[in-house]
Design a protein around this motif. Sequence first.
Motif, PDB file in Angstrom:
ATOM      1  N   ALA A   1       0.936  -1.226   0.006  1.00 55.15           N
ATOM      2  CA  ALA A   1      -0.096  -0.075   0.039  1.00 55.15           C
ATOM      3  C   ALA A   1       0.871   1.369   0.042  1.00 55.15           C
ATOM      4  O   ALA A   1       0.546   2.331  -0.667  1.00 55.15           O
ATOM      5  N   ALA A   2       1.848   0.998   0.888  1.00 49.41           N
ATOM      6  CA  ALA A   2       2.830   2.376   0.723  1.00 49.41           C
ATOM      7  C   ALA A   2       3.485   2.687  -0.404  1.00 49.41           C
ATOM      8  O   ALA A   2       3.560   3.873  -1.069  1.00 49.41           O
ATOM      9  N   GLY A   3       3.896   1.463  -1.216  1.00 46.32           N
ATOM     10  CA  GLY A   3       4.647   1.727  -2.423  1.00 46.32           C
ATOM     11  C   GLY A   3       3.364   2.273  -3.628  1.00 46.32           C
ATOM     12  O   GLY A   3       4.125   3.072  -4.219  1.00 46.32           O
ATOM     13  N   VAL A   4       2.333   1.946  -3.377  1.00 44.27           N
ATOM     14  CA  VAL A   4       1.308   2.505  -4.467  1.00 44.27           C
ATOM     15  C   VAL A   4       1.120   3.927  -4.111  1.00 44.27           C
ATOM     16  O   VAL A   4       0.957   4.621  -4.903  1.00 44.27           O
ATOM     17  N   ALA A   5       0.937   4.213  -2.979  1.00 41.33           N
ATOM     18  CA  ALA A   5       0.758   5.386  -2.437  1.00 41.33           C
ATOM     19  C   ALA A   5       1.968   6.437  -3.000  1.00 41.33           C
ATOM     20  O   ALA A   5       1.669   7.634  -3.368  1.00 41.33           O
ATOM     21  N   THR A   6       2.993   5.881  -2.791  1.00 40.42           N
ATOM     22  CA  THR A   6       4.312   6.793  -3.206  1.00 40.42           C
ATOM     23  C   THR A   6       4.339   7.077  -4.698  1.00 40.42           C
ATOM     24  O   THR A   6       4.721   7.978  -4.929  1.00 40.42           O
ATOM     25  N   ARG A   7       3.877   5.833  -5.416  1.00 41.34           N
ATOM     26  CA  ARG A   7       4.038   6.209  -7.198  1.00 41.34           C
ATOM     27  C   ARG A   7       2.905   7.307  -7.392  1.00 41.34           C
ATOM     28  O   ARG A   7       2.883   7.908  -8.113  1.00 41.34           O
ATOM     29  N   MET A   8       1.932   7.204  -6.612  1.00 39.54           N
ATOM     30  CA  MET A   8       0.903   8.287  -6.842  1.00 39.54           C
ATOM     31  C   MET A   8       1.087   9.673  -6.552  1.00 39.54           C
ATOM     32  O   MET A   8       0.918  10.645  -7.315  1.00 39.54           O
TER      33      MET A   8
ATOM     34  N   GLU B   1       4.198  10.531  -6.569  1.00 39.04           N
ATOM     35  CA  GLU B   1       5.232  11.048  -7.370  1.00 39.04           C
ATOM     36  C   GLU B   1       4.570  11.784  -8.726  1.00 39.04           C
ATOM     37  O   GLU B   1       5.190  12.483  -9.434  1.00 39.04           O
ATOM     38  N   GLU B   2       3.422  11.452  -8.907  1.00 42.21           N
ATOM     39  CA  GLU B   2       2.731  11.973 -10.187  1.00 42.21           C
ATOM     40  C   GLU B   2       1.689  12.991  -9.723  1.00 42.21           C
ATOM     41  O   GLU B   2       0.826  13.453 -10.282  1.00 42.21           O
ATOM     42  N   GLU B   3       1.995  13.519  -8.387  1.00 45.49           N
ATOM     43  CA  GLU B   3       1.018  14.539  -7.868  1.00 45.49           C
ATOM     44  C   GLU B   3      -0.234  14.286  -7.981  1.00 45.49           C
ATOM     45  O   GLU B   3      -1.101  15.261  -7.845  1.00 45.49           O
ATOM     46  N   ILE B   4      -0.763  13.076  -7.615  1.00 50.06           N
ATOM     47  CA  ILE B   4      -2.168  12.376  -7.638  1.00 50.06           C
ATOM     48  C   ILE B   4      -2.518  12.213  -6.010  1.00 50.06           C
ATOM     49  O   ILE B   4      -1.755  11.858  -5.301  1.00 50.06           O
ATOM     50  N   SER B   5      -3.639  13.087  -5.523  1.00 51.66           N
ATOM     51  CA  SER B   5      -4.044  13.232  -4.163  1.00 51.66           C
ATOM     52  C   SER B   5      -4.992  12.080  -3.920  1.00 51.66           C
ATOM     53  O   SER B   5      -5.837  11.934  -4.800  1.00 51.66           O
ATOM     54  N   LEU B   6      -4.942  11.458  -2.986  1.00 52.00           N
ATOM     55  CA  LEU B   6      -5.781  10.230  -2.657  1.00 52.00           C
ATOM     56  C   LEU B   6      -6.856  10.774  -1.730  1.00 52.00           C
ATOM     57  O   LEU B   6      -6.438  11.281  -0.539  1.00 52.00           O
ATOM     58  N   GLU B   7      -8.075  10.516  -1.957  1.00 48.97           N
ATOM     59  CA  GLU B   7      -9.320  11.095  -0.967  1.00 48.97           C
ATOM     60  C   GLU B   7      -9.359   9.827  -0.092  1.00 48.97           C
ATOM     61  O   GLU B   7      -9.598  10.006   0.992  1.00 48.97           O
ATOM     62  N   SER B   8      -9.283   8.611  -0.684  1.00 52.66           N
ATOM     63  CA  SER B   8      -9.205   7.587   0.279  1.00 52.66           C
ATOM     64  C   SER B   8      -8.557   6.113  -0.441  1.00 52.66           C
ATOM     65  O   SER B   8      -8.305   6.034  -1.382  1.00 52.66           O
ATOM     66  N   ILE B   9      -8.073   5.084   0.540  1.00 51.92           N
ATOM     67  CA  ILE B   9      -7.382   3.829   0.240  1.00 51.92           C
ATOM     68  C   ILE B   9      -8.010   2.582   0.851  1.00 51.92           C
ATOM     69  O   ILE B   9      -7.649   3.115   2.129  1.00 51.92           O
ATOM     70  N   LEU B  10      -8.448   1.732   0.432  1.00 54.95           N
ATOM     71  CA  LEU B  10      -8.968   0.862   1.177  1.00 54.95           C
ATOM     72  C   LEU B  10      -8.420  -0.547   0.973  1.00 54.95           C
ATOM     73  O   LEU B  10      -8.370  -0.768  -0.462  1.00 54.95           O
ATOM     74  N   GLN B  11      -8.263  -1.411   1.799  1.00 52.52           N
ATOM     75  CA  GLN B  11      -7.790  -2.782   1.656  1.00 52.52           C
ATOM     76  C   GLN B  11      -8.561  -3.512   2.264  1.00 52.52           C
ATOM     77  O   GLN B  11      -8.571  -3.400   3.344  1.00 52.52           O
ATOM     78  N   LYS B  12      -9.029  -4.700   1.423  1.00 52.49           N
ATOM     79  CA  LYS B  12     -10.175  -5.601   2.214  1.00 52.49           C
ATOM     80  C   LYS B  12      -9.841  -6.959   1.914  1.00 52.49           C
ATOM     81  O   LYS B  12      -9.216  -7.248   0.749  1.00 52.49           O
ATOM     82  N   ARG B  13      -9.814  -7.689   2.769  1.00 51.28           N
ATOM     83  CA  ARG B  13      -9.625  -9.208   2.514  1.00 51.28           C
ATOM     84  C   ARG B  13     -10.755 -10.105   3.553  1.00 51.28           C
ATOM     85  O   ARG B  13     -10.766  -9.804   4.649  1.00 51.28           O
ATOM     86  N   PRO B  14     -11.616 -10.951   2.809  1.00 50.73           N
ATOM     87  CA  PRO B  14     -12.514 -11.426   3.597  1.00 50.73           C
ATOM     88  C   PRO B  14     -11.810 -12.357   4.926  1.00 50.73           C
ATOM     89  O   PRO B  14     -10.788 -12.852   4.718  1.00 50.73           O
ATOM     90  N   ASP B  15     -12.713 -12.272   5.872  1.00 48.07           N
ATOM     91  CA  ASP B  15     -12.082 -12.617   7.065  1.00 48.07           C
ATOM     92  C   ASP B  15     -11.645 -14.126   7.029  1.00 48.07           C
ATOM     93  O   ASP B  15     -10.627 -14.596   7.757  1.00 48.07           O
ATOM     94  N   SER B  16     -12.144 -15.043   6.344  1.00 49.20           N
ATOM     95  CA  SER B  16     -12.093 -16.575   6.193  1.00 49.20           C
ATOM     96  C   SER B  16     -10.714 -16.755   5.275  1.00 49.20           C
ATOM     97  O   SER B  16     -10.263 -17.932   5.224  1.00 49.20           O
TER      98      SER B  16
ATOM     99  N   LEU C   1      -0.094   4.381 -12.780  1.00 43.71           N
ATOM    100  CA  LEU C   1      -0.414   2.700 -12.834  1.00 43.71           C
ATOM    101  C   LEU C   1       0.821   1.955 -13.530  1.00 43.71           C
ATOM    102  O   LEU C   1       1.133   0.796 -13.210  1.00 43.71           O
ATOM    103  N   ALA C   2       1.334   2.682 -14.502  1.00 49.91           N
ATOM    104  CA  ALA C   2       2.409   1.910 -15.261  1.00 49.91           C
ATOM    105  C   ALA C   2       3.597   1.803 -14.399  1.00 49.91           C
ATOM    106  O   ALA C   2       4.397   0.381 -14.392  1.00 49.91           O
ATOM    107  N   ARG C   3       3.955   2.629 -13.386  1.00 45.42           N
ATOM    108  CA  ARG C   3       5.265   2.362 -12.689  1.00 45.42           C
ATOM    109  C   ARG C   3       4.968   1.158 -11.441  1.00 45.42           C
ATOM    110  O   ARG C   3       5.778   0.618 -10.979  1.00 45.42           O
ATOM    111  N   ILE C   4       3.356   1.473 -10.992  1.00 42.09           N
ATOM    112  CA  ILE C   4       3.090   0.410 -10.098  1.00 42.09           C
ATOM    113  C   ILE C   4       3.230  -1.050 -10.587  1.00 42.09           C
ATOM    114  O   ILE C   4       3.777  -2.024  -9.950  1.00 42.09           O
ATOM    115  N   SER C   5       2.681  -1.341 -11.867  1.00 39.74           N
ATOM    116  CA  SER C   5       2.794  -2.431 -12.365  1.00 39.74           C
ATOM    117  C   SER C   5       4.456  -2.781 -12.572  1.00 39.74           C
ATOM    118  O   SER C   5       4.738  -4.121 -12.339  1.00 39.74           O
ATOM    119  N   ALA C   6       5.260  -1.960 -13.026  1.00 37.83           N
ATOM    120  CA  ALA C   6       6.693  -2.250 -13.496  1.00 37.83           C
ATOM    121  C   ALA C   6       7.348  -2.595 -12.059  1.00 37.83           C
ATOM    122  O   ALA C   6       8.289  -3.317 -11.964  1.00 37.83           O
TER     123      ALA C   6
END
Length: 441
Positions: A363-370, A372-387, A420-425
């Motif tokens: 998540a931190a790596g994704v936020a960093t790449r965003m 770097e492109e001067e993209i402000s994030l309103e929210s960031i959510l990560q979910k995994r089913p409890d099971s 997104l290209a940087r995140i993929s790379a």
Amino acid sequence: MKEPLRIGVAGLGTVGASVIRILNTQASLIEEKTGRPVVVTAVSARDRSKDRGIDLSGYQWFDNAADMAASSDVDCIVELIGGADGMAYETIEKAIANGKHVVTANKALLAKHGLKLAAAAEKKDTALAFEASVAGGIPVIKILREGMSANRIKRIYGILNGTCNYILSRMENERMTFQDCLKDAQKLGYAEADPTFDVEGFDTAHKLALLSSLAFGTEVDADSIYVEGISSISPLDITMAGELGYRIKLLGVAEYGKNGLEQRVHPTMVPKTSAIAQVMGVTNAVTIDADAVKELTLIGPGAGGDATASAVVADLTDVAADAVPLPFGVSAASLIKATSAGMQLHQGGYYIRLMVHDRPGVAAGVATRMAEEEISLESILQKRPDSEQPSADRTGRSGTPVPLVLITYAAEESRIRSALARISADGLTAEEPQLIRIERE
């Protein structure tokens, strides 16, 4: 009493049969409003033997619609054949050349040949009317061309394809996949056997091209429209949109900005509180933002025999009453060639779903790449089913990717794509990202 307006109907499918039925059942009402009878005198279709639920014995039959367009017994051709070229185009072209009025529901043909045909109709002082080509029974063409002539339009957008809206509505309400919804839509007759034209956005693009021309006085330019369909939308995207206060709709959007005319068709997140978000099922809706009326939203049936036929007959009553406006509201010669604003310059909010490897620092790596492109994030959510418990592979990455959802503030699309290209790379994602634009009120 004036002489009757003699109609030749080319194409006897659901809409064509409904046009004849309405003209027969509402004959006295139409004559009262127009001051002359409007009567069908000729028809044309491929199969004479097919039962269409109406009596065709009193009409002259033409195997070739173009021959009907040259007949001296017809004053106005109703073209309901379909297709951008072929017999539909030949029929309209010949009708205009012979000084006959034309009413059509053919958005594909108009998106390709509308400018040329409008110029030809103006020279012959004949009608080229196409209310039924966009949004079925909603009179959006007449409103743009005549009802809002005192307004400078800023933006026009809408739900212009009932098939897509039906599928997205079912996906939300019944937690179904796109493929399952599509199969049901095909069984119910809402989707064609080959649904590509609808679900990949091309039908909406043709309609948007016509609306853009009417709204902004520009040449019809369907080739400049950015198009995405809905086949990539997953139940997870539908769920996340709901949790974030949005609903996903396939929208056609046109607006003039500092970079030129932006025309785009794509899945869009709209606030649940907006009028257009309430439009479900096969219904269509068009919203017009203008300086005088502010915001006007039109909602109604976007397809179906009677609804579309209603729009066709409305055009016929104008022709009968000699109230024939210029096809695009102004002369074809005065339509300007707009500078196209490329999608890379689009500014707006974005929903981005990444399927990421479940390990610390992603998540931190994704936020960093965003950032770097001067993209402000309103929210960031990560979910995994409890099971679901991560099981690491040999690289230390979990075996099952998990969704990471980002909502951005207004950003330029080129910067989003670069991030997104940087995140993929960086190897942070396991599959192609899902990107859905947000259309705020």
